[in-house]
Design an enzyme around this catalytic site. Structure first.
Site, PDB file in Angstrom:
ATOM      1  N   CYS A 260      31.176  56.291  81.190  1.00  0.00           N
ATOM      2  CA  CYS A 260      32.405  56.957  80.735  1.00  0.00           C
ATOM      3  C   CYS A 260      32.421  58.462  80.982  1.00  0.00           C
ATOM      4  O   CYS A 260      33.491  59.069  81.006  1.00  0.00           O
ATOM      5  CB  CYS A 260      32.614  56.691  79.250  1.00  0.00           C
ATOM      6  SG  CYS A 260      32.632  54.929  78.848  1.00  0.00           S
TER       7      CYS A 260
ATOM      8  N   HIS B 136      37.319  61.755  77.021  1.00  0.00           N
ATOM      9  CA  HIS B 136      37.250  60.360  77.454  1.00  0.00           C
ATOM     10  C   HIS B 136      38.135  59.528  76.549  1.00  0.00           C
ATOM     11  O   HIS B 136      38.065  59.620  75.315  1.00  0.00           O
ATOM     12  CB  HIS B 136      35.813  59.857  77.408  1.00  0.00           C
ATOM     13  CG  HIS B 136      35.708  58.364  77.518  1.00  0.00           C
ATOM     14  ND1 HIS B 136      36.345  57.644  78.497  1.00  0.00           N
ATOM     15  CD2 HIS B 136      35.065  57.445  76.736  1.00  0.00           C
ATOM     16  CE1 HIS B 136      36.101  56.360  78.330  1.00  0.00           C
ATOM     17  NE2 HIS B 136      35.326  56.215  77.272  1.00  0.00           N
TER      18      HIS B 136
ATOM     19  N   ASN C   4      40.674  51.832  77.450  1.00  0.00           N
ATOM     20  CA  ASN C   4      39.455  52.512  77.890  1.00  0.00           C
ATOM     21  C   ASN C   4      39.182  52.131  79.339  1.00  0.00           C
ATOM     22  O   ASN C   4      38.808  50.998  79.624  1.00  0.00           O
ATOM     23  CB  ASN C   4      38.290  52.101  76.984  1.00  0.00           C
ATOM     24  CG  ASN C   4      36.985  52.803  77.333  1.00  0.00           C
ATOM     25  OD1 ASN C   4      36.812  53.316  78.438  1.00  0.00           O
ATOM     26  ND2 ASN C   4      36.051  52.810  76.392  1.00  0.00           N
TER      27      ASN C   4
END
Length: 313
Positions: free
Chosen positions: A114, A239, A269
């Protein structure tokens, strides 16, 4: 040259949209349960004919067009991804081939999950500062749907697919600040993509506690290294993991005047794609003035993190 800057951005998402109501028909969940816990309403899902390099290629093409450059103007291609199934050719080489690069660009994949894009952006900045490259194409691309256990309601509600790209070039006045990066190796198993075939899993509560308690001082230190006070930030692009992480973290940083990226609501995500994709959308909508300071901060897999302040293109 004494530094580098981001000159253009681009993003791409697959056409298929998966809603919370769609998920409720697949697993024991509801729209209210998902929105209250992670803030996500929809996510985009790539089909079998849309591998990671295809997502990256489309985002890269948009960034190149925005910069007014051709593929042959690029001498370094970096792709941040953790969902490349094949080991070779790597995603960077495949993207370069798809773009028809006629030169001989250096091609590297970076797997820091990530926080991959912010690691890759720092790597491009370092290469340009060292004189090893003049223009770089930095891409974050992930196909999280391919590694998701769609029977696990704790993780399948999170993930989406997409790509974001940035063109970075040498300049006299640095537009990418010093990176702050690191990890917590002893907690690396808190976020995992393991097995054959690989499957995404995480210890959600451990990740939540770590991000909300440990990351705010690190993000403030990124601003300090850049010589920018948090209240001077025009935007904060974290993120896009979970709205319940993003909003408290942005508040604790002290960026009281900043636009806070909340692309997680419609995209889920998307791992390494989340920061460049969210930033590209903010710029496309005109929500950040050109030249304004923007904090980028990635965190997640390996419990790694990386962040820098950049000048908005």
């Amino acid at each position: 040259m004494t530094g580098s800057r981001v000159v253009a951005l681009g993003h791409y998402q697959p056409a298929k949209v998966l809603t919370n109501e769609d998920l409720a028909a697949m697993v024991d969940t509801t729209d209210e349960w998902i929105r209250s816990r992670v803030g996500i309403r929809t996510r985009h899902i790539a089909g079998p004919d849309e591998p990671v390099d295809e997502l990256a290629y489309h985002a890269a093409g948009k960034a190149l067009a925005g910069a007014g450059l051709t593929p042959d103007d690029i001498d370094l291609v970096l792709v941040a991804t953790s969902t490349a199934i094949d080991r070779s050719p790597n995603m960077a080489a495949r993207v370069a081939a798809k773009l028809g690069m006629g030169g001989s660009p250096a091609v590297m994949d970076i797997n820091v999950v990530c926080s991959g894009f912010t690691h890759a952006l720092a790597t491009a900045d370092h290469a340009i500062r060292a004189g090893s490259a003049t223009r770089a194409l930095v891409i974050g691309a992930d196909k999280m749907a391919e590694i998701t256990d769609w029977s696990d309601r704790t993780t399948c509600v999170l993930t989406g697919d997409g790509a974001g790209a940035a063109v970075v070039e040498a300049c006299e006045e640095p537009g990418i600040g010093p990176v702050l990066w690191g990890s917590v190796p002893e907690m690396g198993n808190a976020v995992r993509i393991e097995g054959s075939p690989p499957v995404f899993a995480q210890e959600g509560q451990s990740v939540y506690r770590w991000t909300t308690s440990q990351l705010p001082p690190l993000a403030r230190k990124v601003c300090e290294k850049a010589g920018v006070a948090p209240e001077e930030l025009a935007a904060v692009v974290l993120h896009q993991a979970n709205l319940r992480i993003i909003e408290p973290l942005a508040a604790k940083i002290g960026a009281v005047n900043a636009v806070v990226a909340r692309d997680v609501i419609e995209s889920g995500n998307t791992s390494a794609a989340s920061i460049p994709m969210a930033l590209s959308k903010l710029v496309q909508r005109g929500e950040i003035p050109s030249g304004a300071p923007v904090l980028l901060f990635g965190f997640g897999g390996n419990l790694s993190y990386a962040g820098q302040v950049i000048s908005c293109p």
